[in-house]
Enzyme design. Sequence first.
Site, PDB file in Angstrom:
ATOM      1  N   GLU A 334       0.730  -1.385   0.133  1.00 41.71           N
ATOM      2  CA  GLU A 334       0.132  -0.093  -0.028  1.00 41.71           C
ATOM      3  C   GLU A 334       1.039   1.240  -0.062  1.00 41.71           C
ATOM      4  O   GLU A 334       0.526   2.307  -0.692  1.00 41.71           O
ATOM      5  CB  GLU A 334      -0.832  -0.099   1.189  1.00 41.71           C
ATOM      6  N   HIS A 337       1.925   2.285  -3.443  1.00 43.83           N
ATOM      7  CA  HIS A 337       0.955   3.094  -4.319  1.00 43.83           C
ATOM      8  C   HIS A 337       1.191   4.509  -3.905  1.00 43.83           C
ATOM      9  O   HIS A 337       0.678   5.351  -5.064  1.00 43.83           O
ATOM     10  CB  HIS A 337      -0.489   2.575  -3.967  1.00 43.83           C
ATOM     11  N   GLU A 356      -1.144  -0.804 -10.435  1.00 42.71           N
ATOM     12  CA  GLU A 356      -1.266  -2.237  -9.643  1.00 42.71           C
ATOM     13  C   GLU A 356       0.087  -2.963 -10.064  1.00 42.71           C
ATOM     14  O   GLU A 356       0.661  -3.487  -9.244  1.00 42.71           O
ATOM     15  CB  GLU A 356      -2.550  -2.955  -9.985  1.00 42.71           C
ATOM     16  N   TYR A 408      -1.968  -6.954 -11.551  1.00 40.38           N
ATOM     17  CA  TYR A 408      -0.966  -7.037 -10.546  1.00 40.38           C
ATOM     18  C   TYR A 408       0.136  -7.819 -10.631  1.00 40.38           C
ATOM     19  O   TYR A 408       1.127  -7.086 -11.161  1.00 40.38           O
ATOM     20  CB  TYR A 408      -1.724  -7.844  -9.235  1.00 40.38           C
TER      21      TYR A 408
END
Length: 546
Positions: A334, A337, A356, A408
């Site tokens: 996270e 990101h 992603e 991903y």
Amino acid sequence: MNKFLFPILLVLFGLNTSCSQVLSDKQQKYTEADTLRGSLRAERAYDVLKYHLQVRVDPEEKYISGFNTITFKTEQELPRIQIDLFENMKVDSIIHQNSSLKYKRKHNAVFVEFEKPLKSNVLDSLKFFYSGNPVIAENAPWDGGFVFEKDNEGNHWIAVAVQGTGASLWYPNKDHQSDEPEEVLIEAAVPNGLMNVSNGRFACKKDLGDGFTRWSWKVTNPINNYNVVLNIGNYVHFKDTYKDLDLDYYVLPYNLEKAKKQFEEVKPMMECFYEKFGEYPFVEDGFKLVETPYLGMEHQSVVAYGNEYKMGYLGRDLSGTGIGLRFDFIIIHESGHEWFGNSITAKDIADIWIHEGFTAYSEAVYIECIWGKEDALEYLKGTRQGIGNRTPIIGDYGVNSEGSGDMYYKGANLLNTIRSIFDDDELWWKTLKNYTETYKHKIITTETTEAFFDNATEVDLKPVFDQYLRHSKLPVLQFKKIGNQLFFRWQAVNEDFNMPVDVLVKGQEKRLYPTRSWKLLPEIVKDKNDFQVNDLKFYIASSFIG
């Protein structure tokens, strides 16, 4: 997890590999609502500059009310504009220059009519009052909505996660990734005794004298709509620093000691990411981890953390190698990101692999920083077990389509393959860092990303990107053995696919330059087992013919 978005079913564990809310597969039929949400219609020809969001949250009634003052600049003459708000939420009034405006609703869009058309290139604002019971997520963060929970001590514990579903689920805004406000003031009134933690810097709190306290936070960097959040709970706060970056942590009191230990990983992570990706993109707003009643999300400058203070992904290793149990997946993924998704943002969610794929790759980057390249390659190879190769990574444009969950780890393995094509780690790391710094706080497309990496190497990467992003199947390196001679060629969708690839011939690495025509390997190969693809470096399929 940006969204987060569609769940990826991991073959080994039967788990979602990330916290983003994404669609399970590429849609083939789209509705008018999809077009209203996903397209840049004439009614959206304005640039949002600021949001001032003030909301009151009633936990007992699961009810919110308030307003959003939207400051914008027109890009053309506008007789009306589109503002998005889910149809279950009530529009109380829309005020412009002290007058109440008329509006019409269609699906989750509100079309606001001006008494006189706004002229082009004009700075203006309106105040949108609203209220209602927002959608409650059944399984956040994979479906969007509010989470109304209670902690172990019976205190209300409330959070929001809406990536993919849409920020207009709970507040009125221009709900399209192509437009980010330059700054946001978030003011949330919550019951006394609770705290609200939102994006940016804490500004102030005010006891309203009616059992509620208003907590104010200000964001001074561009921010995605879905990243604007509330986190309400009985939080305690502790802090640290990395270089000139403030690190602030908000956790439940009974988890304080576990958090102090677990969050120590933030500093080596920052050291790694600063080296590989450049300075944290939102130093002015600081970096926060906030404990949430769901697994996690990449909310800008206030990363949601719900990994239960375990290593891996809730104590599991998504790669199946054991390497994933060495780090806290939610902290690393996270936070990655912040560079990919929050700083560099895809214009259309069809291109959300830009968020992603790069962020999934950041997990391997962190592993390489701490434990070395071989472990990073093993980890990436292990993550392939969760890749379906059934639908393309890129979705359909203009209809709010996110493509497949392969964005991903197929995206991450594509980047590792491109690094291997570069065959020059110094050049690779330089290019990756230049990419993050060139497009810092920018909204871009897949074509922008393709061109940037293609321009950094003499190899034509366009057919490579096209094969992996716009087609579902992997390129296949075919072999056939005639006597002691071995022939090879590519089988791929693209007619011009000619990606170089590294193979091992009797344990020695050799670079091949296959095309779609058969080529002869110079070395004598008596046993086909003496020949194999270096699958740590290249993510392809291979097959022997005959």
